[in-house]
Design a protein around this motif. Structure first.
Motif, mmCIF file in Angstrom:
data_model
loop_
_atom_site.group_PDB
_atom_site.id
_atom_site.type_symbol
_atom_site.label_atom_id
_atom_site.label_comp_id
_atom_site.label_asym_id
_atom_site.label_seq_id
_atom_site.Cartn_x
_atom_site.Cartn_y
_atom_site.Cartn_z
ATOM 1 N N ALA A 273 -8.166 2.375 -7.933
ATOM 2 C CA ALA A 273 -6.947 1.645 -7.567
ATOM 3 C C ALA A 273 -6.420 2.109 -6.218
ATOM 4 C CB ALA A 273 -5.880 1.819 -8.641
ATOM 5 N N ALA A 274 -6.398 3.416 -6.001
ATOM 6 C CA ALA A 274 -5.909 3.951 -4.719
ATOM 7 C C ALA A 274 -6.809 3.511 -3.567
ATOM 8 C CB ALA A 274 -5.821 5.467 -4.789
ATOM 9 N N LEU A 275 -8.118 3.576 -3.765
ATOM 10 C CA LEU A 275 -9.048 3.147 -2.718
ATOM 11 C C LEU A 275 -8.932 1.647 -2.439
ATOM 12 C CD1 LEU A 275 -12.182 5.236 -3.740
ATOM 13 C CD2 LEU A 275 -10.747 5.557 -1.703
ATOM 14 N N THR A 276 -8.816 0.852 -3.500
ATOM 15 C CA THR A 276 -8.652 -0.596 -3.338
ATOM 16 C C THR A 276 -7.359 -0.907 -2.604
ATOM 17 O OG1 THR A 276 -9.894 -0.960 -5.372
ATOM 18 C CG2 THR A 276 -8.539 -2.796 -4.588
ATOM 19 N N THR A 277 -6.304 -0.177 -2.937
ATOM 20 C CA THR A 277 -5.022 -0.332 -2.256
ATOM 21 C C THR A 277 -5.170 -0.088 -0.765
ATOM 22 O OG1 THR A 277 -3.710 0.262 -4.173
ATOM 23 C CG2 THR A 277 -2.716 0.662 -2.039
ATOM 24 N N CYS A 278 -5.848 0.989 -0.413
ATOM 25 C CA CYS A 278 -6.036 1.318 1.010
ATOM 26 C C CYS A 278 -6.811 0.233 1.733
ATOM 27 C CB CYS A 278 -6.751 2.656 1.142
ATOM 28 S SG CYS A 278 -5.733 4.053 0.629
ATOM 29 N N VAL A 279 -7.795 -0.339 1.080
ATOM 30 C CA VAL A 279 -8.571 -1.417 1.694
ATOM 31 C C VAL A 279 -7.700 -2.657 1.897
ATOM 32 C CG1 VAL A 279 -10.490 -3.030 1.326
ATOM 33 C CG2 VAL A 279 -10.789 -0.593 0.849
ATOM 34 N N HIS A 280 -6.954 -3.048 0.853
ATOM 35 C CA HIS A 280 -6.108 -4.249 0.931
ATOM 36 C C HIS A 280 -5.000 -4.104 1.957
ATOM 37 C CE1 HIS A 280 -7.510 -6.981 -2.212
ATOM 38 N NE2 HIS A 280 -7.811 -5.897 -2.926
ATOM 39 N N ALA A 281 -4.482 -2.891 2.114
ATOM 40 C CA ALA A 281 -3.330 -2.679 3.007
ATOM 41 C C ALA A 281 -3.735 -2.154 4.391
ATOM 42 C CB ALA A 281 -2.345 -1.714 2.348
ATOM 43 N N GLY A 282 -5.035 -2.057 4.629
ATOM 44 C CA GLY A 282 -5.481 -1.563 5.922
ATOM 45 C C GLY A 282 -5.177 -0.096 6.137
ATOM 46 N N LEU A 283 -5.186 0.670 5.065
ATOM 47 C CA LEU A 283 -4.853 2.093 5.136
ATOM 48 C C LEU A 283 -6.086 2.956 4.877
ATOM 49 C CD1 LEU A 283 -1.570 1.907 3.011
ATOM 50 C CD2 LEU A 283 -1.738 1.982 5.505
ATOM 51 N N VAL A 284 -7.227 2.525 5.386
ATOM 52 C CA VAL A 284 -8.478 3.205 5.104
ATOM 53 C C VAL A 284 -8.443 4.663 5.545
ATOM 54 C CG1 VAL A 284 -10.979 3.163 5.485
ATOM 55 C CG2 VAL A 284 -9.727 1.023 5.202
ATOM 56 N N SER A 285 -7.746 4.968 6.638
ATOM 57 C CA SER A 285 -7.694 6.352 7.120
ATOM 58 C C SER A 285 -6.972 7.264 6.130
ATOM 59 C CB SER A 285 -7.011 6.418 8.486
ATOM 60 O OG SER A 285 -5.684 5.974 8.385
ATOM 61 N N LYS A 286 -6.049 6.730 5.355
ATOM 62 C CA LYS A 286 -5.336 7.546 4.348
ATOM 63 C C LYS A 286 -6.248 7.879 3.209
ATOM 64 C CE LYS A 286 -0.589 6.355 5.266
ATOM 65 N NZ LYS A 286 0.708 6.090 4.694
ATOM 66 N N GLY B 259 0.792 -1.217 0.000
ATOM 67 C CA GLY B 259 0.000 0.000 0.000
ATOM 68 C C GLY B 259 0.821 1.262 0.000
ATOM 69 N N ASP B 260 1.855 1.301 0.817
ATOM 70 C CA ASP B 260 2.682 2.508 0.874
ATOM 71 C C ASP B 260 3.331 2.810 -0.472
ATOM 72 O OD1 ASP B 260 2.100 3.063 3.545
ATOM 73 O OD2 ASP B 260 3.730 1.778 4.260
ATOM 74 N N GLU B 261 3.829 1.762 -1.137
ATOM 75 C CA GLU B 261 4.452 1.944 -2.452
ATOM 76 C C GLU B 261 3.428 2.417 -3.477
ATOM 77 O OE1 GLU B 261 4.884 -0.575 -0.438
ATOM 78 O OE2 GLU B 261 7.020 -1.033 -0.272
ATOM 79 N N ALA B 262 2.226 1.834 -3.431
ATOM 80 C CA ALA B 262 1.174 2.226 -4.367
ATOM 81 C C ALA B 262 0.783 3.686 -4.162
ATOM 82 C CB ALA B 262 -0.047 1.320 -4.192
ATOM 83 N N LEU B 263 0.614 4.082 -2.903
ATOM 84 C CA LEU B 263 0.236 5.469 -2.630
ATOM 85 C C LEU B 263 1.360 6.444 -2.968
ATOM 86 C CD1 LEU B 263 -1.832 5.055 0.644
ATOM 87 C CD2 LEU B 263 -2.652 5.369 -1.702
ATOM 88 N N GLN B 264 2.614 6.002 -2.789
ATOM 89 C CA GLN B 264 3.742 6.850 -3.193
ATOM 90 C C GLN B 264 3.733 7.068 -4.706
ATOM 91 O OE1 GLN B 264 6.030 8.560 -1.204
ATOM 92 N NE2 GLN B 264 6.338 9.534 -3.189
#
Length: 145
Positions: free
Chosen positions: A132-145, A108-113
């Motif tokens: 893609a960004a929203l799906t990334t946050c869900v998969h990586a537990g980064l919903v707050s981002k 997730g961090d790499e995807a968001l970067q």
């Protein structure tokens, strides 16, 4: 070699592929009795990426995106990133492929970067980019981002 294992065959396939020896790769692959997903991936890589590199096929943004996407789908994110990094004129589709690739594999961090880098170089995100960004946050537990 007296004891030919799946590992030794796959290693030879990889070496032949990296040196563009595609006819030799094909012969060796045909001789193998048992084939697993790793040796199939080596073959796909050999008949796609090595073929492109060794036969003068230009790696434009479309070919590069297809290669990066293939590597992402195979879980080979390092190879995907290498192709992505050398691509010139990356469009939103190329960026989306890498963002999705990192996201579905839990990076997730790499995807968001990459998302931030894409915006920094002024490539306009599409609706697919945001999905893609929203799906990334869900998969990586980064919903707050």
């Amino acid at each position: 070699m007296l004891d030919r294992s799946l590992v030794s065959y796959t290693t030879m396939l990889t070496c032949y592929t990296k040196h563009g020896m595609l006819p030799e790769v094909r012969v060796l692959f045909e001789r193998m009795g048992v084939k697993d997903v790793v040796c199939w991936n080596v073959m796909i890589d050999g008949w796609v990426h090595s073929y492109v590199e060794n036969n003068g096929v230009g790696v434009n943004v479309r070919v590069g995106t297809a290669l990066a996407d293939m590597y992402c789908k195979c879980g080979s994110l390092d190879n995907a990133r290498k192709v992505f990094d050398v691509m010139e004129g990356k469009d939103v589709v190329a960026w989306n492929s890498m963002i999705i690739g990192y996201g579905i594999h839990g990076f997730g961090d790499e995807a968001l970067q990459l998302f931030h880098d894409m915006c920094y170089v002024e490539v306009k995100p599409s609706d697919i980019t945001f999905v893609a960004a929203l799906t990334t946050c869900v998969h990586a537990g980064l919903v707050s981002k």
